[in-house]
Scaffold this motif. Sequence first.
Motif, mmCIF file in Angstrom:
data_model
loop_
_atom_site.group_PDB
_atom_site.id
_atom_site.type_symbol
_atom_site.label_atom_id
_atom_site.label_comp_id
_atom_site.label_asym_id
_atom_site.label_seq_id
_atom_site.Cartn_x
_atom_site.Cartn_y
_atom_site.Cartn_z
ATOM 1 N N PRO A 12 0.883 -61.965 19.040
ATOM 2 C CA PRO A 12 1.683 -62.117 20.232
ATOM 3 C C PRO A 12 2.621 -63.543 20.462
ATOM 4 O O PRO A 12 2.363 -64.241 19.242
ATOM 5 C CB PRO A 12 0.521 -62.149 21.387
ATOM 6 C CG PRO A 12 -0.175 -63.081 20.797
ATOM 7 C CD PRO A 12 -0.408 -62.812 19.353
ATOM 8 N N PHE A 13 3.334 -63.348 21.242
ATOM 9 C CA PHE A 13 4.089 -64.731 21.563
ATOM 10 C C PHE A 13 2.985 -65.781 22.005
ATOM 11 O O PHE A 13 2.627 -65.685 22.924
ATOM 12 C CB PHE A 13 5.288 -64.377 22.834
ATOM 13 C CG PHE A 13 6.235 -65.492 23.203
ATOM 14 C CD1 PHE A 13 7.479 -65.414 22.452
ATOM 15 C CD2 PHE A 13 5.779 -66.646 23.896
ATOM 16 C CE1 PHE A 13 8.234 -66.171 22.643
ATOM 17 C CE2 PHE A 13 6.846 -67.639 23.864
ATOM 18 C CZ PHE A 13 8.053 -67.446 23.420
ATOM 19 N N HIS A 14 3.318 -66.602 21.144
ATOM 20 C CA HIS A 14 2.641 -67.962 21.503
ATOM 21 C C HIS A 14 3.180 -69.354 21.595
ATOM 22 O O HIS A 14 4.310 -69.345 21.732
ATOM 23 C CB HIS A 14 1.528 -68.046 20.182
ATOM 24 C CG HIS A 14 1.971 -68.193 18.963
ATOM 25 N ND1 HIS A 14 2.829 -69.216 18.470
ATOM 26 C CD2 HIS A 14 1.880 -67.337 17.970
ATOM 27 C CE1 HIS A 14 3.016 -69.123 17.265
ATOM 28 N NE2 HIS A 14 2.630 -67.986 16.922
ATOM 29 N N ILE A 50 0.110 -55.794 20.976
ATOM 30 C CA ILE A 50 0.467 -54.879 22.068
ATOM 31 C C ILE A 50 1.706 -54.506 21.731
ATOM 32 O O ILE A 50 2.524 -54.783 20.898
ATOM 33 C CB ILE A 50 0.460 -55.772 23.440
ATOM 34 C CG1 ILE A 50 1.339 -57.178 23.185
ATOM 35 C CG2 ILE A 50 -1.112 -56.259 23.669
ATOM 36 C CD1 ILE A 50 1.572 -58.020 24.529
ATOM 37 N N ASP A 51 2.371 -53.458 22.699
ATOM 38 C CA ASP A 51 3.522 -52.657 22.138
ATOM 39 C C ASP A 51 4.854 -53.508 22.351
ATOM 40 O O ASP A 51 4.776 -54.758 23.223
ATOM 41 C CB ASP A 51 3.612 -51.416 22.980
ATOM 42 C CG ASP A 51 4.030 -51.515 24.339
ATOM 43 O OD1 ASP A 51 4.354 -52.536 24.968
ATOM 44 O OD2 ASP A 51 3.944 -50.586 25.195
ATOM 45 N N LYS A 57 9.066 -58.625 27.334
ATOM 46 C CA LYS A 57 8.792 -59.008 28.593
ATOM 47 C C LYS A 57 8.439 -60.617 28.503
ATOM 48 O O LYS A 57 8.936 -61.610 29.044
ATOM 49 C CB LYS A 57 7.761 -58.289 29.345
ATOM 50 C CG LYS A 57 8.414 -56.821 29.912
ATOM 51 C CD LYS A 57 7.336 -56.061 30.686
ATOM 52 C CE LYS A 57 7.881 -54.834 30.843
ATOM 53 N NZ LYS A 57 6.601 -53.917 31.790
ATOM 54 N N ALA A 58 7.335 -61.066 27.530
ATOM 55 C CA ALA A 58 6.841 -62.219 27.272
ATOM 56 C C ALA A 58 7.855 -62.966 26.701
ATOM 57 O O ALA A 58 8.277 -64.225 27.296
ATOM 58 C CB ALA A 58 5.543 -62.077 26.396
ATOM 59 N N ALA A 59 8.782 -62.620 25.825
ATOM 60 C CA ALA A 59 9.760 -63.190 25.074
ATOM 61 C C ALA A 59 10.963 -63.683 26.055
ATOM 62 O O ALA A 59 11.606 -64.597 26.205
ATOM 63 C CB ALA A 59 10.376 -62.363 23.841
ATOM 64 N N LEU A 60 11.358 -62.543 26.891
ATOM 65 C CA LEU A 60 12.441 -62.998 27.988
ATOM 66 C C LEU A 60 12.049 -63.974 28.783
ATOM 67 O O LEU A 60 12.814 -64.769 29.471
ATOM 68 C CB LEU A 60 12.883 -61.569 28.304
ATOM 69 C CG LEU A 60 13.698 -60.507 27.496
ATOM 70 C CD1 LEU A 60 13.849 -59.239 28.209
ATOM 71 C CD2 LEU A 60 15.028 -61.186 26.989
ATOM 72 N N VAL A 228 2.929 -66.640 30.425
ATOM 73 C CA VAL A 228 3.708 -65.197 30.453
ATOM 74 C C VAL A 228 2.807 -64.169 29.356
ATOM 75 O O VAL A 228 2.714 -62.964 29.640
ATOM 76 C CB VAL A 228 5.102 -65.201 30.185
ATOM 77 C CG1 VAL A 228 5.703 -66.011 31.345
ATOM 78 C CG2 VAL A 228 5.358 -66.114 28.719
ATOM 79 N N THR A 229 2.587 -64.672 28.242
ATOM 80 C CA THR A 229 1.774 -63.984 27.290
ATOM 81 C C THR A 229 0.407 -63.314 27.691
ATOM 82 O O THR A 229 0.144 -62.154 27.438
ATOM 83 C CB THR A 229 1.702 -64.661 25.915
ATOM 84 O OG1 THR A 229 3.044 -64.906 25.410
ATOM 85 C CG2 THR A 229 0.911 -63.768 24.925
#
Length: 403
Positions: A12-14, A50-51, A57-60, A228-229
């Motif tokens: 995931p985004f970390h 996760i999709d 959403k996490a990246a933005l 956010v992640t």
Amino acid sequence: MQACGLIVEYNPFHNGHAFHIEASRKASGADCLIAVMSGSFLQRGEPAIIDKFHRTKAALSAGADIVLELPYVYAVQSSDLFARGSVQTLHEIGVSNICFGSESGDISRFTNSYDVLQQKQSVYQTTLQEKLHLGLSFPEASRYAYQKIGLAASEMDLTKPNNILGFSYVKAILDDKLPIDPLTITRIKNAYHDQAITGSIASATSIRKELIGKEDISETAASALPEVTIQQLRAYKQQAAVWHSWENYFQLIHYRVMTMSEDELAAIHGVDEGLENRIKKTARDTTSFYEWIKKIKTKRYTWTRLQRVFAHILTNTTKDDVQQFVSDETVPYVRLLGMTKTGQSYLNARKKDMDVPLISTLAGTESLLLSIEEKASHAYYSIIPPKKRQAFYHQELQPPIMI
């Protein structure tokens, strides 16, 4: 507005990704950061934890201005094809720079290495083919070939995973003479394949290992993730009741293989050199995905290659499906997953100059590439209970995410 491109998976985004965004903005001086991201399945052949919509959403929320989807036929590929699809997507959206993390951290070493490869291409290819004929995997054969032409030294070590990917990005830019300046920042504090979380910046591999099979996010995993992640991981788990891994798909992929003929298997992208026989034979007495891969794996058939093959079996992606796209000079469209207000301003100014369509939904668009994308999405969500599965797939038909 000037844009800088990022080639990502966010799985995931970390915290390391947050650092990459901040450092890329500083290094490029860009007004807009555009991430091209793998969708349901990733470059190493894994399903995303996760999709793509929750990852978007996490990246933005963490600093990206636009998130684009890298089509499946480029995403689940070797580094060269993955790089070409990513770079061409970013070129179509008009980026001035592409910034990537690497073990080297010095872009001149990448461009100099490209020059060396061009000068010694025949030696590289001869060595590569010799090693492949000896039964080595492509990555291992490439390592020997790079060593042969002097590109495995400490100052530019092309045995390191991020250097390999970065070199593929630079090669894609220079081969096609694109008006993009590559930039690189040094990957900090952890290695790509590190298995354990030892600080606030950790590898995605170690974070997934800490998450998969757990009911919630442990303190150890949380220490390496932005808030956010954590929110998106929990939201997805609450709705889907799962964080995706290959073991979730074992029964489906096993059923597919057991009911396919060897000819049908041989038509699947990546199934070469009689691999269909080995897959069928080992399927008869295997009880888990991990066990199955271990039984098939050899020097030639690496873990990554086999995961990609199983992704193509699950999505029924054939050699014919892929071949007509990998030889194209550019991508047939650019798909928008989400944007911020800054990203929206950039797109409003840029889209009239684009040479390919900018799309944001699978609805109402006829394209073989999008039909492959649709199959990949259905395959990805197939492990979710039917009522919830329909709602998740419905995201494919909605407008882009706005943050």
